[in-house]
Design an enzyme around this catalytic site. Structure first.
Site, PDB file in Angstrom:
ATOM      1  N   GLU A 124       0.822  -1.222   0.000  1.00 31.68           N
ATOM      2  CA  GLU A 124       0.000   0.000   0.000  1.00 31.68           C
ATOM      3  C   GLU A 124       0.854   1.271   0.000  1.00 31.68           C
ATOM      4  O   GLU A 124       0.529   2.267  -0.652  1.00 31.68           O
ATOM      5  CB  GLU A 124      -0.917  -0.013   1.234  1.00 31.68           C
ATOM      6  CG  GLU A 124      -1.894   1.133   1.323  1.00 31.68           C
ATOM      7  CD  GLU A 124      -2.861   1.175   0.147  1.00 31.68           C
ATOM      8  OE1 GLU A 124      -3.690   0.286   0.030  1.00 31.68           O
ATOM      9  OE2 GLU A 124      -2.761   2.132  -0.672  1.00 31.68           O
ATOM     10  N   GLU A 185      13.654  11.632  -3.015  1.00 32.42           N
ATOM     11  CA  GLU A 185      14.396  10.371  -3.064  1.00 32.42           C
ATOM     12  C   GLU A 185      15.871  10.671  -2.802  1.00 32.42           C
ATOM     13  O   GLU A 185      16.308  11.812  -2.935  1.00 32.42           O
ATOM     14  CB  GLU A 185      14.266   9.756  -4.459  1.00 32.42           C
ATOM     15  CG  GLU A 185      12.857   9.372  -4.843  1.00 32.42           C
ATOM     16  CD  GLU A 185      12.299   8.259  -3.978  1.00 32.42           C
ATOM     17  OE1 GLU A 185      12.863   7.165  -3.965  1.00 32.42           O
ATOM     18  OE2 GLU A 185      11.295   8.506  -3.282  1.00 32.42           O
ATOM     19  N   ASP A 196      10.009   8.447 -10.507  1.00 36.85           N
ATOM     20  CA  ASP A 196       9.240   8.009  -9.336  1.00 36.85           C
ATOM     21  C   ASP A 196       7.743   7.951  -9.682  1.00 36.85           C
ATOM     22  O   ASP A 196       7.073   6.949  -9.419  1.00 36.85           O
ATOM     23  CB  ASP A 196       9.506   8.985  -8.176  1.00 36.85           C
ATOM     24  CG  ASP A 196       8.734   8.631  -6.929  1.00 36.85           C
ATOM     25  OD1 ASP A 196       9.140   7.686  -6.237  1.00 36.85           O
ATOM     26  OD2 ASP A 196       7.708   9.303  -6.656  1.00 36.85           O
ATOM     27  N   LYS A 200       5.049   4.699 -10.074  1.00 35.28           N
ATOM     28  CA  LYS A 200       3.774   4.660  -9.344  1.00 35.28           C
ATOM     29  C   LYS A 200       2.584   4.493 -10.297  1.00 35.28           C
ATOM     30  O   LYS A 200       1.670   3.717 -10.014  1.00 35.28           O
ATOM     31  CB  LYS A 200       3.634   5.923  -8.492  1.00 35.28           C
ATOM     32  CG  LYS A 200       4.616   5.935  -7.309  1.00 35.28           C
ATOM     33  CD  LYS A 200       4.635   7.290  -6.641  1.00 35.28           C
ATOM     34  CE  LYS A 200       5.582   7.318  -5.450  1.00 35.28           C
ATOM     35  NZ  LYS A 200       5.814   8.683  -4.955  1.00 35.28           N
ATOM     36  N   GLY A 297       6.868  11.402   3.093  1.00 35.18           N
ATOM     37  CA  GLY A 297       7.139  11.783   4.480  1.00 35.18           C
ATOM     38  C   GLY A 297       7.097  10.569   5.382  1.00 35.18           C
ATOM     39  O   GLY A 297       6.428   9.572   5.083  1.00 35.18           O
TER      40      GLY A 297
HETATM   41  N1  HSE Z   1      10.190  10.992  -3.334  1.00 42.70           N
HETATM   42  C1  HSE Z   1       8.844  10.516  -3.255  1.00 42.70           C
HETATM   43  C2  HSE Z   1       7.903  11.699  -3.403  1.00 42.70           C
HETATM   44  C3  HSE Z   1       8.654   9.840  -1.947  1.00 42.70           C
HETATM   45  O1  HSE Z   1       8.374  12.836  -3.340  1.00 42.70           O
HETATM   46  O2  HSE Z   1       6.718  11.511  -3.615  1.00 42.70           O
HETATM   47  C4  HSE Z   1       7.454   8.982  -1.878  1.00 42.70           C
HETATM   48  O3  HSE Z   1       7.478   7.969  -2.831  1.00 42.70           O
END
Ligand code: HSE
Length: 401
Positions: A124, A185, A196, A200, A297
């Site tokens: 999740e 990151e 990133d 997702k 976070g």
């Molecule tokens: N670096 C990612 C962000 C952290 O800023 O959303 C969470 O995946």
């Protein structure tokens, strides 16, 4: 008493330990029994701290301990996370991870291994930080064919774009602030270049379609070319600029892209600011849903991991089914996608140039020495051809619609 282990004691791992301690009683009530962290797998020793006696350096100690039922993986990266997670699952221990790199690469294999070993693999926290999105998408939208997912999926870039939009802060200063706040990151290029968000949207698209989506198949553009001048045009149109991951599904096919988009204030995603993430999901039965919350976070992400831990404890040796198979769903060629574009041109751009871009609207006086045109819907291939023929484009931004 449920005994668990945490592999990786960085920002998220320490957040998981903290959340389990701060809300000990609430969590015990929801899990049906107290939850104790027995081991923490870390490289360092943490002498003189309350976790000192839990530290181990060999993952096999965890894999071979029959008392451990659930293992949290917050190490990040594909290896050794995959080897360790596989070892835990093969020992019948459920694994809960925040690690999107692992999920996007080996999600299907890890889920299969969990089912074979009567345990669970949950992730999740890998998308949207603290926002419940994976389980709702998979469990609550069961009657639906998902037709679109459009999300602000990266907190760091949303924070940077919000600072640029609202305070005129430079890209570099906003990135430094995001890093100081622990959002970025380790290598922030994964945030600002879109990798990133791309991972997702690949995970969400996999959950929605039941097939593996390889993130490198998705066309990706980051925010490094977005300037404050672009925000001047956005303001003139009552819009903002957001890094969106968008997947549209129809007839077993999918279009998927990550890029900065102009988005009008009428859309709920316009109001998703700072480190917050927002994900709009449209299904053919339920219509449109909006998920909103902190996308990065320590504690928000830890909250999602702990929710998975509790779910695994309650499921025990009952395995959930597998959200997606190893079959790959390749997005269609992005050059065939249709978008409207805002195209920035020199003030002197000719009428012929305007025609090249199928101009529907012209903006003048927003930025000195420039004009901008808004195109009719055109394919990416048509746009690139027009840009090449024109040879004068200062910048372009797609428009979300
Ligand atoms: N670096 C990612 C962000 C952290 O800023 O959303 C969470 O995946």
């Amino acid at each position: 008493m449920a005994k668990i282990a945490v592999m990786g004691y960085g920002t998220i791992g320490s957040g998981v330990v903290e959340a389990l301690s701060v809300n000990k009683e609430t969590i015990a009530k929801k899990a049906g029994e107290p939850v104790e962290v027995k081991y923490i797998l870390a490289l360092r020793d943490f002498p003189g701290t309350p976790i000192e006696d839990k530290i181990v350096h060999d993952y096999k100690i965890i894999a071979e301990d029959p008392e451990i039922s659930v293992v949290v993986e917050t190490m990040g990266g594909v290896e050794p996370a995959n080897t360790f997670a596989m070892a835990m699952l093969r020992s019948g221990k459920s694994v809960c991870t925040s690690n999107k790199a692992l999920v996007v690469e080996y999600g299907a294999e890890l889920m299969e291994t969990a089912v074979e070993n009567h345990c669970n693999f949950m992730f999740e926290a890998s998308v949207g930080g603290g926002i419940p999105i994976i389980r709702p998408l998979y469990e609550c939208l069961t009657p639906d064919e998902v037709t679109e997912i459009a999300g602000i999926l990266n907190g760091t870039t949303n924070y940077i774009l919000t600072e640029m939009d609202q305070k005129g802060v430079s890209f570099d200063d906003a990135l430094k602030q995001a890093q100081a706040l622990g959002y970025a990151e380790r290598d922030p290029s994964a945030d600002v270049e879109g990798g990133d968000a791309c991972r997702k949207i690949a995970i969400l698209s996999s959950v929605a379609t039941g097939k593996r989506v390889v993130f490198t198949d998705i066309h990706m553009e980051g925010i490094t070319n977005v300037t404050t001048a672009d925000f001047n045009y956005a303001a003139a149109l009552d819009m903002s600029i957001k890094l969106l991951g968008v997947s549209r599904m129809a007839d077993g096919k999918m279009k998927s892209m990550v890029a900065p988009f102009l988005i009008h204030s009428d859309y709920p995603l316009y109001n998703v600011k700072d480190v917050f993430n927002g994900i709009m999901v449209t299904g053919n039965i339920v219509d449109t849903l909006m998920f909103f919350g902190r996308g990065a976070g320590k504690l928000p992400t830890a909250a999602a991991v702990v929710a998975d831990v509790v779910k695994c404890i309650k499921l025990g040796s009952v395995s959930g089914t597998i959200p997606w198979s190893r079959d790959v769903l390749k997005p269609e060629n992005y050059l065939d996608y249709t978008n409207r574009f805002l195209v920035r041109l020199p003030e002197s751009a000719s009428e012929e140039t305007q025609k090249l871009f199928k101009t529907e609207q012209i903006l003048r006086g927003v930025v000195d020495g420039e004009m901008a045109v808004i195109t009719a819907p055109m394919t990416e291939a048509e746009y690139l051809e027009a840009e090449k023929t024109c040879g004068q484009v200062i910048g372009k931004t797609r428009m979300y619609q």
